[in-house]
Design an enzyme around this catalytic site. Structure first.
Site, PDB file in Angstrom:
ATOM      1  CE  LYS A 191      -2.581   3.040   3.056  1.00  0.00           C
ATOM      2  NZ  LYS A 191      -2.253   3.941   1.848  1.00  0.00           N
ATOM      3  N   GLY A 244       6.721   4.749   8.659  1.00  0.00           N
ATOM      4  CA  GLY A 244       6.131   5.896   8.873  1.00  0.00           C
ATOM      5  C   GLY A 244       6.013   6.255  10.484  1.00  0.00           C
ATOM      6  CB  SER A 245       3.882   8.290  12.332  1.00  0.00           C
ATOM      7  OG  SER A 245       2.547   7.581  12.162  1.00  0.00           O
ATOM      8  CB  THR A 246       6.580   6.613  16.625  1.00  0.00           C
ATOM      9  OG1 THR A 246       8.006   6.711  16.292  1.00  0.00           O
ATOM     10  CG2 THR A 246       6.794   5.948  18.094  1.00  0.00           C
ATOM     11  N   GLY A 249       3.092   3.126  13.905  1.00  0.00           N
ATOM     12  CA  GLY A 249       4.067   1.891  14.235  1.00  0.00           C
ATOM     13  C   GLY A 249       3.257   1.142  15.535  1.00  0.00           C
ATOM     14  CD  GLU A 266      12.655   3.883   8.748  1.00  0.00           C
ATOM     15  OE1 GLU A 266      12.754   4.745   9.831  1.00  0.00           O
ATOM     16  OE2 GLU A 266      12.630   4.106   7.380  1.00  0.00           O
ATOM     17  CB  CYS A 300      12.486   8.641   9.068  1.00  0.00           C
ATOM     18  SG  CYS A 300      13.437   7.549   7.825  1.00  0.00           S
ATOM     19  CD  GLU A 397       9.908  11.984  12.624  1.00  0.00           C
ATOM     20  OE1 GLU A 397       8.805  11.517  12.756  1.00  0.00           O
ATOM     21  OE2 GLU A 397      10.718  11.408  11.996  1.00  0.00           O
TER      22      GLU A 397
HETATM   23  P1  NDP Z   1       1.536   7.691   8.852  1.00  0.00           P
HETATM   24  O1  NDP Z   1       2.385   6.922   9.636  1.00  0.00           O
HETATM   25  O2  NDP Z   1       0.199   8.014   9.053  1.00  0.00           O
HETATM   26  O3  NDP Z   1       1.562   7.109   7.545  1.00  0.00           O
HETATM   27  C1  NDP Z   1       2.473   6.060   6.816  1.00  0.00           C
HETATM   28  C2  NDP Z   1       1.786   4.870   6.032  1.00  0.00           C
HETATM   29  O4  NDP Z   1       0.896   4.152   6.756  1.00  0.00           O
HETATM   30  C3  NDP Z   1       0.905   5.602   4.806  1.00  0.00           C
HETATM   31  O5  NDP Z   1       0.613   4.462   3.852  1.00  0.00           O
HETATM   32  C4  NDP Z   1      -0.471   5.449   5.442  1.00  0.00           C
HETATM   33  O6  NDP Z   1      -1.370   5.550   4.756  1.00  0.00           O
HETATM   34  C5  NDP Z   1      -0.339   4.223   6.349  1.00  0.00           C
HETATM   35  N1  NDP Z   1      -1.180   4.215   7.614  1.00  0.00           N
HETATM   36  C6  NDP Z   1      -1.626   5.368   8.566  1.00  0.00           C
HETATM   37  N2  NDP Z   1      -2.409   4.671   9.442  1.00  0.00           N
HETATM   38  C7  NDP Z   1      -2.351   3.165   9.509  1.00  0.00           C
HETATM   39  C8  NDP Z   1      -3.091   2.360   9.917  1.00  0.00           C
HETATM   40  N3  NDP Z   1      -3.806   2.582  11.255  1.00  0.00           N
HETATM   41  N4  NDP Z   1      -2.852   1.000   9.589  1.00  0.00           N
HETATM   42  C9  NDP Z   1      -2.064   0.847   8.668  1.00  0.00           C
HETATM   43  N5  NDP Z   1      -1.456   1.676   7.687  1.00  0.00           N
HETATM   44  C10 NDP Z   1      -1.743   3.043   8.110  1.00  0.00           C
HETATM   45  O7  NDP Z   1       2.439   9.111   8.389  1.00  0.00           O
HETATM   46  P2  NDP Z   1       1.723  10.616   7.980  1.00  0.00           P
HETATM   47  O8  NDP Z   1       1.710  10.341   6.609  1.00  0.00           O
HETATM   48  O9  NDP Z   1       0.462  10.628   8.718  1.00  0.00           O
HETATM   49  O10 NDP Z   1       2.730  11.630   8.698  1.00  0.00           O
HETATM   50  C11 NDP Z   1       2.734  11.927   9.805  1.00  0.00           C
HETATM   51  C12 NDP Z   1       3.982  11.819  10.699  1.00  0.00           C
HETATM   52  O11 NDP Z   1       4.605  10.625  10.614  1.00  0.00           O
HETATM   53  C13 NDP Z   1       5.003  12.850   9.920  1.00  0.00           C
HETATM   54  O12 NDP Z   1       5.024  14.079  10.316  1.00  0.00           O
HETATM   55  C14 NDP Z   1       6.353  12.359  10.290  1.00  0.00           C
HETATM   56  O13 NDP Z   1       6.392  12.731  11.846  1.00  0.00           O
HETATM   57  C15 NDP Z   1       5.932  10.463  10.358  1.00  0.00           C
HETATM   58  N6  NDP Z   1       6.475  10.042   9.256  1.00  0.00           N
HETATM   59  C16 NDP Z   1       7.728   9.170   9.315  1.00  0.00           C
HETATM   60  C17 NDP Z   1       8.222   8.658   7.994  1.00  0.00           C
HETATM   61  C18 NDP Z   1       9.376   7.812   8.300  1.00  0.00           C
HETATM   62  O14 NDP Z   1       9.845   7.454   7.431  1.00  0.00           O
HETATM   63  N7  NDP Z   1       9.708   7.463   9.388  1.00  0.00           N
HETATM   64  C19 NDP Z   1       7.319   8.938   7.199  1.00  0.00           C
HETATM   65  C20 NDP Z   1       6.284   9.350   6.911  1.00  0.00           C
HETATM   66  C21 NDP Z   1       5.705  10.132   8.064  1.00  0.00           C
HETATM   67  P3  NDP Z   1      -2.357   6.969   4.274  1.00  0.00           P
HETATM   68  O15 NDP Z   1      -1.091   7.472   3.512  1.00  0.00           O
HETATM   69  O16 NDP Z   1      -3.427   6.339   3.257  1.00  0.00           O
HETATM   70  O17 NDP Z   1      -2.674   7.524   5.454  1.00  0.00           O
END
Ligand code: NDP
Length: 819
Positions: A191, A244-246, A249, A266, A300, A397
C-alpha cells in the site's frame, strides 16, 4: 555581472525539467486501477481519491480507493502466487529482479518527473538519489536471490507480506520493501501512501512489462483506514513491514500482537548532528544542508538537532545563516532548486504549529529574508537557537525544514545530549579527529552513524532504529532476515512430541530421549549412570531468594511460592517476586551496563568459567532436574551436559560474531557492528528448566546485554541453583538478575517497563500476545514463541545465530575516505 558577483549572489536562471511526459503518462492511464494479479482492477468501492501536486495545490489525478474486499482479493492472489514463487529457484527470481532494476533505469526520467510532481521534492533529488537508489536495491537483492540457497540454506520465505510505505520517498521505500521480499521468495501486497501513489503505479506497469508471474506483486492504492488496517489485520498475511510515524507503528504492533505475524517497523527520529570544534566548518555547513533541507526535512533520519561545541557555535551559526540565505526554494521541477514543496497542507500546518510552539517556548527563530512561492505548500528553511533540550522542538519530530541547535562543552556532554531522545535512528559526527569520532560513534544510540557525512544510504548497508525509532533492519544481509524464517519452523513440534512429558518419557534403555526419527537425542553425549540417586527426596527446607545486583535478596512481598514435583509433592519454595523486585532488578541491571563495553575476551572467559563451575556440580544439577521433572536421570545428565556445551558455544561466539564491512558505491567503508541491545528481560520456558535458562541467558550476555530473567515458573529451582555458579564465575553483579514468581505477572511488569529495551518470552500463546501488546510503551523489541515450544536439545532449534541476532542490533558506521 562579474564572475565574483555571480559567485557571491549565486544568481542563476531557471532550468526547468519538462512536466509534459509525466502529465501525458498520467492522462494515458486514467482512471487508475488497483494492481492485482498483474491486472488492473476497478476498486470494489467504486471510489477514487485525489492526488495533488503539492507545488501548485492543484489536482494531478485521482487514484482508486481500495477497500477490504480488494485487500482480500490481493492477498488471495499473493497466496496463490506464493505456492510457486516461494519454490522458484533463486536464479530465476534473480533474473526477474535484474529485469526490474533495468526497467527502472530505462524509465528513470519518467519516474523522477512523476515523483517530483506527486511529492513536491526537487527533481535534482528524485533524478540523482531516489530513482538510482531504487534501481540499486533491485540489483543488490537480485544478488541475494541468486545466493539464497548457498548463503541461507536453513531459511525459507515467510509467505505473503503486507507492506505499508510513507510518502517521503515513495519509490525508494517501495524498493526497500519489495526487493528483499521478492529475493527471499515472498509475495507482496503493497500500500503506497495516499498522497503519493503514482510511481508505485508506474512500478506496477513495469511488473507487467517484465512479465513477473501474476500475484507476486500487488499494489493497492487508497486510504489507511480502508487498506492499511485491513492488510495489518488480514489473517492470511504472514508479515507486515511498515515505515511511517511512531504512533501508527505502535497501533500496528498492537493490532498484530499474538498473531504470529512477523513485523518490522521503521519509525520516526530526531537525529543529532554533532559538530566538534576541530571539524571543517565549510563541510559542516554543506552537511547541514543535506541533513535537514534534503527532501524539505521530511526524512525520518534528518539531522534535525544540531549539537555544536560551544566555542565554535557562533561562527558556525553565522556561516549557516549565510548559506540559508542562498538556498533556493520553488518549483520542484526546476533543476536549480534546493528545496521543494511540503507534501500536503496538513503537514505544512503541523510544521507551522510546532515552529510557533518553539517561539512560544522561548527559542530564537531565524529564517532567510526571501519569501516562499505564494502558490503550493512551501515552508522556508528555519533555524532555532537558544533551544533548551527539554522543549517540544528539541524532542518532537517536526518532519520539515526546521533545525534546532544546542551547544555542548565536552564529548561526554555531546553524547548525553545526543542520546536525550526517545528515538534512535541515526546520527552524524563531524570532527577531523578520527579517534574522537570513532570513540563517540558506538556511544550513540542510533542505528546509523555517519562520520563527516550525512544521509547516505545504500542497499548494502542496513538501516533501522533503536528505541522508539522501531526495530528490524532494511538493507544489507541483515535486512534479509526480516523476510525469512528458519526451515525447522514448518516442522510442527507439538509439546508432547518433544518427549519431555513429565512422567512418560520414552527411554531407549539407557534413559535417553528418542527423537522422532528414532535417533537418540543424546547419542553424542557421554552419559553418566545413576549414582545412587534416590527418587523421593524429602522436601527442601530452604527458600532461594531473588538474585539482584549479584546478591541474594529477599522478595519484597515477604511471600514464598511452593514448587511441586510431578507427583504433586512439594520439593521447595522460591520467593514470590512482585513489581518492586522487578524495579530493583532493572535498576541493578542498568548499574551493570559496563558489561557491554568490556572486552569480548573477558565475556568469553566468564562464560567458560560458568561452564566449568556448572560441570563440577553436574550430578547435583541433574538430580535437581529429575526432582522437578520426573525425567530419567540419564536424560537429566544430558540436559546438564548440553547446557555446558551451549555455554561453550556462546563463549566461542563472543569474539566471533563480528559484523561486516560493507562496500557501498562510494570511497569509503561502512562498519556494520552488532551491538548489545541493553537491558533485556527474558522469560524462560517450562520445558528443560536448566537448558531453557542457559540457552537464553548465555547468548544474551555473550553479546553484552544485561538481563532480568524470570526462570521457569513450574521448575525454577535449576535457575535458582545457578546463583552460586554465577557468583563463583566472576560474573559482575547485576549482569544477570533473577526474579522468581508468577511468570505472567512478572513478565507483564517487564514488558511495561520503559527502561527495558527488549523482551524475550517463551511461554503460552496468550502470554506472548500480552507481551507484544505491552511492548508498545517504549516500542521495545520482542521475541516470543507464540506458544510453540522448541526442542531445546536440538542445536538447530536451541542455539546459534538466530539467538545472537535477537541479542544484538546492528549499527552501521559510515566512514568516507579522502580529503
Ligand atoms: P503515517 O504513519 O500515518 O503514514 C504512513 C503510511 O501508513 C501511509 O501509507 C499511511 O496511509 C499508512 N497508515 C496510516 N495509518 C495506518 C494504520 N492505522 N494502519 C495501517 N496503515 C496506516 O504518517 P503520516 O503520513 O500521517 O505522517 C505523519 C508523521 O509521521 C510525519 O509528520 C512524520 O513525523 C512521520 N512519518 C515518518 C516517516 C518515516 O519515514 N519514518 C514517513 C512519513 C511520516 P495513508 O497515506 O493512506 O494515510
Amino acid at each position: 555581472m562579474s564572475v565574483m558577483e555571480i559567485f557571491e549572489t549565486m544568481e542563476y536562471g531557471p532550468a526547468p525539467e519538462a512536466a509534459a511526459p509525466g502529465l501525458a503518462w498520467i492522462k494515458e492511464h486514467e482512471p487508475f486501477g488497483l494492481f492485482i494479479n498483474n491486472q488492473w482492477a476497478k476498486p470494489a468501492s467504486g471510489q477514487y481519491i485525489e492526488s495533488i501536486n503539492p507545488a501548485t495545490g492543484k489536482q494531478l489525478t485521482k487514484v482508486a480507493a481500495a477497500n477490504s474486499a480488494d485487500v482480500d482479493a490481493a492477498v488471495a492472489a499473493a497466496r496463490t502466487a506464493f505456492e510457486t514463487w516461494g519454490k522458484t529457484p533463486g536464479h530465476v527470481r534473480a533474473r526477474y529482479m535484474y529485469a526490474i532494476a533495468r526497467h527502472i533505469q530505462k524509465h528513470s526520467r519518467l519516474l523522477a518527473v512523476l515523483e517530483s510532481l506527486d511529492n513536491g521534492k526537487p527533481i535534482r533529488e528524485t533524478r540523482d538519489i531516489d530513482i538510482p537508489l531504487a534501481a540499486r536495491h533491485f540489483y543488490y537483492y537480485a544478488g541475494w536471490a541468486q545466493l539464497m540457497q548457498s548463503q541461507l540454506p536453513d531459511y525459507q520465505p515467510v509467505g505473503v507480506v503486507g507492506q505499508i510505505i510513507p510518502w517521503n520517498f515513495p519509490l525508494l521505500m517501495l524498493a526497500w520493501k519489495i526487493a528483499p521480499a521478492l529475493a527471499m521468495g515472498n509475495t507482496v501486497v503493497l500500500k503506497p501512501a495516499r498522497y503519493t501513489s503514482l510511481t508505485a503505479l508506474k512500478f506496477a506497469e513495469i511488473m507487467q512489462e517484465i512479465g513477473l508471474p501474476p500475484g507476486v506483486v500487488n499494489i493497492l492504492t487508497g486510504e489507511a483506514s480502508q487498506v492499511g488496517e485491513a492488510l495489518v489485520r488480514h489473517p492470511d498475511v504472514n508479515k507486515i513491514a511498515f515505515t511511517g510515524s511512531t504512533d501508527v507503528g505502535r497501533s500496528i504492533r498492537r493490532a498484530t500482537a499474538g498473531s504470529g505475524k512477523k513485523l518490522s517497523l521503521e519509525l520516526g527520529g530526531k537525529s543529532p548532528f554533532i559538530v566538534f570544534d576541530d571539524a571543517d566548518l565549510d563541510s559542516v555547513v554543506e552537511g547541514v544542508v543535506d541533513a535537514i533541507w534534503f527532501n524539505q526535512g521530511q526524512v525520518c533520519c534528518a539531522g534535525s538537532r544540531l549539537l555544536v561545541q560551544e566555542n565554535i557555535a557562533n561562527r558556525l551559526i553565522e556561516k549557516l545563516r549565510v548559506r540559508m540565505e542562498h538556498l533556493r526554494i520553488g518549483d520542484p521541477l526546476d533543476k536549480a532548486v534546493d528545496i521543494g514543496a511540503i507534501v500536503s497542507p496538513g503537514q505544512l500546518e503541523e510544521i507551522q504549529r510546532l515552529v510557533n510552539q518553539g517561539v512560544e517556548e522561548g527559542a530564537v527563530m531565524w529564517q532567510p529574508s526571501w519569501a516562499c512561492p505564494s502558490e503550493g505548500y512551501f515552508f522556508p528553511p528555519t533555524l532555532f537557537t537558544n533551544v533548551s533540550p527539554a522543549t517540544t522542538i528539541a524532542q518532537v519530530e517536526i518532519f520539515g525544514p526546521v533545525l534546532v541547535s544546542m551547544t555542548f562543552r565536552t564529548p561526554a556532554e555531546a553524547v548525553e545530549l545526543a542520546n536525550n531522545t526517545r528515538y534512535g535512528l541515526a546520527a552524524s559526527v563531524w570532527s577531523d579527529n578520527i579517534n574522537l569520532a570513532l570513540d563517540v560513534a558506538p556511544k550513540l544510540k542510533a542505528g546509523s552513524v555517519w562520520i563527516n557525512c550525512t544521509n547516505l544510504f545504500d542497499a548494502s548497508s542496513g538501516f533501522g532504529g533503536y528505541r522508539e525509532s522501531g526495530f528490524g533492519r532494511e538493507g544489507g544481509k541483515e535486512g534479509l532476515y526480516e523476510y525469512v524464517r528458519p526451515k525447522w519452523e514448518t516442522m510442527a513440534t507439538p509439546f508432547e512430541e518433544l518427549h519431555i512429558a513429565r512422567d512418560s518419557t520414552p527411554s531407549n534403555g539407557s534413559g535417553s530421549v528418542q527423537k522422532e526419527d528414532g535417533e537418540s537425542a543424546f547419542q553424542d553425549l557421554a552419559l553418566g549412570s545413576s549414582d545412587g540417586y534416590v527418587a523421593a527426596l524429602p522436601a527442601i527446607d530452604r527458600t532461594p531468594k531473588m538474585f539482584i545486583g549479584g546478591k541474594q535478596a529477599r522478595p519484597d512481598s515477604g511471600y514464598s511460592r511452593d514448587i511441586y514435583d510431578p507427583e504433586g509433592q512439594m520439593i521447595g519454595q522460591v520467593g514470590e517476586g512482585n513489581r518492586k523486585d522487578i524495579r530493583n532488578a532493572v535498576e541493578a541491571a542498568h548499574a551493570a551496563s559496563g558489561w557491554a563495553v568490556g572486552t569480548t575476551h573477558n565475556r568469553a572467559q566468564i562464560l567458560y568459567y560458568i561452564a566449568e563451575n556448572l560441570s563440577t556440580r553436574e550430578h547435583e544439577f541433574a538430580r535437581r532436574i529429575v526432582q522437578q521433572t520426573g525425567r530419567p536421570y540419564a536424560d537429566a545428565v544430558a540436559e546438564v551436559q548440553t547446557s555446558i556445551s551451549r555455554l561453550f558455544s556462546y563463549a566461542a561466539w563472543t569474539d566471533k560474531y563480528e559484523g561486516a564491512v560493507h562496500r557501498p558505491p562510494m570511497r569509503g567503508a561502512v562498519l556494520a557492528m552488532p551491538e548489545a541491545i541493553g537491558v533485556m528481560a527474558v522469560t524462560c520456558p517450562d520445558e528443560y528448566p536448566l537448558l531453557g535458562f542457559i540457552s537464553l541467558v548465555a547468548p544474551a550476555i555473550a553479546m553484552g546485554n544485561i538481563l532480568v530473567v524470570i526462570p521457569s515458573q513450574q521448575s525454577p529451582l535449576s535457575a535458582t541453583d545457578c546463583y552460586q555458579v554465577l557468583q563463583t564465575s566472576d560474573l559482575p553483579g547485576g549482569v544477570v538478575n533473577i526474579v522468581t514468581g508468577d511468570r505472567d505477572t512478572l513478565s507483564q511488569v517487564l514488558a511495561d517497563h520503559d527502561d527495558v529495551d527488549a523482551m524475550w518470552y517463551f511461554g503460552p500463546a496468550e502470554g506472548c500476545k500480552q507481551i507484544e501488546l505491552a511492548s508498545t510503551g517504549n516500542m521495545k523489541r520482542t521475541w516470543v514463541n507464540y506458544g510453540h515450544p522448541r526442542n531445546w536439545l536440538d542445536p538447530i532449534q536451541g542455539e546459534g545465530e538466530e539467538f545472537l541476532r535477537e541479542s544484538t542490533q546492528v549499527k552501521n558506521i559510515w566512514i568516507p575516505y579522502g580529503e
